[in-house]
Design a protein around this motif. Sequence first.
Motif, mmCIF file in Angstrom:
data_model
loop_
_atom_site.group_PDB
_atom_site.id
_atom_site.type_symbol
_atom_site.label_atom_id
_atom_site.label_comp_id
_atom_site.label_asym_id
_atom_site.label_seq_id
_atom_site.Cartn_x
_atom_site.Cartn_y
_atom_site.Cartn_z
ATOM 1 N N LYS A 37 -11.699 -61.746 -30.503
ATOM 2 C CA LYS A 37 -10.884 -60.539 -30.376
ATOM 3 C C LYS A 37 -11.556 -59.481 -29.494
ATOM 4 O O LYS A 37 -10.930 -58.907 -28.597
ATOM 5 C CB LYS A 37 -10.603 -59.969 -31.754
ATOM 6 C CG LYS A 37 -9.588 -58.834 -31.785
ATOM 7 C CD LYS A 37 -9.419 -58.296 -33.196
ATOM 8 C CE LYS A 37 -8.961 -59.376 -34.162
ATOM 9 N NZ LYS A 37 -8.770 -58.862 -35.538
ATOM 10 N N ARG A 67 -5.891 -54.950 -25.154
ATOM 11 C CA ARG A 67 -5.979 -55.883 -26.285
ATOM 12 C C ARG A 67 -4.940 -56.985 -26.171
ATOM 13 O O ARG A 67 -5.196 -58.133 -26.532
ATOM 14 C CB ARG A 67 -5.796 -55.120 -27.596
ATOM 15 C CG ARG A 67 -6.068 -55.954 -28.839
ATOM 16 C CD ARG A 67 -5.906 -55.125 -30.092
ATOM 17 N NE ARG A 67 -4.521 -54.703 -30.288
ATOM 18 C CZ ARG A 67 -4.094 -53.966 -31.314
ATOM 19 N NH1 ARG A 67 -4.966 -53.553 -32.220
ATOM 20 N NH2 ARG A 67 -2.826 -53.626 -31.424
ATOM 21 N N LYS A 68 -3.766 -56.657 -25.653
ATOM 22 C CA LYS A 68 -2.704 -57.646 -25.482
ATOM 23 C C LYS A 68 -2.827 -58.383 -24.151
ATOM 24 O O LYS A 68 -2.440 -59.537 -24.028
ATOM 25 C CB LYS A 68 -1.325 -56.971 -25.581
ATOM 26 C CG LYS A 68 -1.040 -56.364 -26.943
ATOM 27 C CD LYS A 68 -1.067 -57.429 -28.035
ATOM 28 C CE LYS A 68 -0.832 -56.842 -29.401
ATOM 29 N NZ LYS A 68 -0.908 -57.876 -30.471
ATOM 30 N N ILE A 105 -6.792 -49.128 -24.073
ATOM 31 C CA ILE A 105 -7.425 -50.130 -24.940
ATOM 32 C C ILE A 105 -6.372 -51.003 -25.618
ATOM 33 O O ILE A 105 -6.512 -52.235 -25.679
ATOM 34 C CB ILE A 105 -8.316 -49.447 -26.005
ATOM 35 C CG1 ILE A 105 -9.540 -48.812 -25.334
ATOM 36 C CG2 ILE A 105 -8.757 -50.443 -27.075
ATOM 37 C CD1 ILE A 105 -10.401 -47.985 -26.282
ATOM 38 N N LEU A 106 -5.309 -50.378 -26.119
ATOM 39 C CA LEU A 106 -4.253 -51.135 -26.784
ATOM 40 C C LEU A 106 -3.530 -52.056 -25.801
ATOM 41 O O LEU A 106 -3.186 -53.194 -26.150
ATOM 42 C CB LEU A 106 -3.246 -50.179 -27.440
ATOM 43 C CG LEU A 106 -3.770 -49.436 -28.677
ATOM 44 C CD1 LEU A 106 -2.788 -48.361 -29.110
ATOM 45 C CD2 LEU A 106 -4.015 -50.412 -29.823
ATOM 46 N N TYR A 137 -11.733 -60.625 -25.733
ATOM 47 C CA TYR A 137 -10.452 -60.541 -25.039
ATOM 48 C C TYR A 137 -10.047 -59.094 -24.776
ATOM 49 O O TYR A 137 -9.470 -58.779 -23.729
ATOM 50 C CB TYR A 137 -9.363 -61.263 -25.840
ATOM 51 C CG TYR A 137 -9.308 -62.746 -25.551
ATOM 52 C CD1 TYR A 137 -8.933 -63.202 -24.292
ATOM 53 C CD2 TYR A 137 -9.646 -63.682 -26.521
ATOM 54 C CE1 TYR A 137 -8.895 -64.549 -23.998
ATOM 55 C CE2 TYR A 137 -9.608 -65.045 -26.240
ATOM 56 C CZ TYR A 137 -9.230 -65.475 -24.979
ATOM 57 O OH TYR A 137 -9.196 -66.821 -24.688
ATOM 58 N N THR A 138 -10.358 -58.213 -25.712
ATOM 59 C CA THR A 138 -10.029 -56.795 -25.508
ATOM 60 C C THR A 138 -10.841 -56.211 -24.359
ATOM 61 O O THR A 138 -10.307 -55.488 -23.507
ATOM 62 C CB THR A 138 -10.282 -55.981 -26.789
ATOM 63 O OG1 THR A 138 -9.456 -56.485 -27.850
ATOM 64 C CG2 THR A 138 -9.956 -54.506 -26.571
ATOM 65 N N SER A 139 -12.131 -56.526 -24.312
ATOM 66 C CA SER A 139 -12.985 -55.983 -23.246
ATOM 67 C C SER A 139 -12.553 -56.503 -21.880
ATOM 68 O O SER A 139 -12.551 -55.769 -20.893
ATOM 69 C CB SER A 139 -14.455 -56.322 -23.514
ATOM 70 O OG SER A 139 -14.698 -57.717 -23.427
#
Length: 277
Positions: free
Chosen positions: A218, A189-190, A185-186, A221-223
């Motif tokens: 946010k 996120r980027k 996930i982290l 974009y993370t998904s």
Amino acid sequence: MSVKEVAIEELEQAKVLTRDAVRSGAYLYPIKGVAYFFTHRSLWQPLADKLLPTLALGLGVTAFMFAVTYVPQAAVLTIFNGPLAILTTVLLVLSESSTIFSVLSKNFLIDDALIDTFDGTLLSRNLTSLVSTERQVKSGADPIAKLGKIMKKPFARFTPKAIIRYFIYMPLNLIPVVGTVLFVILQGRKFGPTAHARYFQLKQMSKRERDGFVDQRKAAYTSFGVLAVLLELVPVAGIFFAFTNTVGAALWAADMEAKQTTAPNLRNQAELAKKAE
């Protein structure tokens, strides 16, 4: 504030982000990218031009990482994860291999090809005016053949900060299952905003505008990034998914452009309707 209150607050924020991610539908674009890539043969050319050297690099990096790092990392993870260490170590080595491969290939082998794929996808969606802000666009029917000289050097895809961040996150894999999920996930996120670096450049956004744009989206974009990262973790095939993820990111950008164009038209129609009354 008590620990319980903090936990409840974090849980509520996670629920909101999850809800926003689901509503955005951004997580579908990596899959849409695969389908669109398969059905638009003209987009295959950039990948075809770089396929053999990139496959060789991917196989070499993955084989080297498993031969050198699997056993010692499995020994450490067994202490924390027990029997699950077999699986978590595989995922960790794949993630490490993917990161090293991405850094090497996207900086030295396929960076220009991915930019051509992104721009070509936009041209296939009739966004010539957007692409022409940063590169020459020729006449013709083939979107890749229409791509001319790039006017400005594209944004860097990877920075030393990204590599440092990766190794800071890596100890999360010591936590059974949950840690690996958090790690992905982290990373996602980027990855999400990075996938739209070319879009931000074509839109000629300043750093402040880019940061604000991403912050408002946010969860989306993370998904997108999580699924894209998982696809690129697949050994060797990750090179293929790097291109389909690029197509998916371009399709998302095209849909954003369509909404931005449609919304003002709807507002104008509403105002004309009011005046007619």
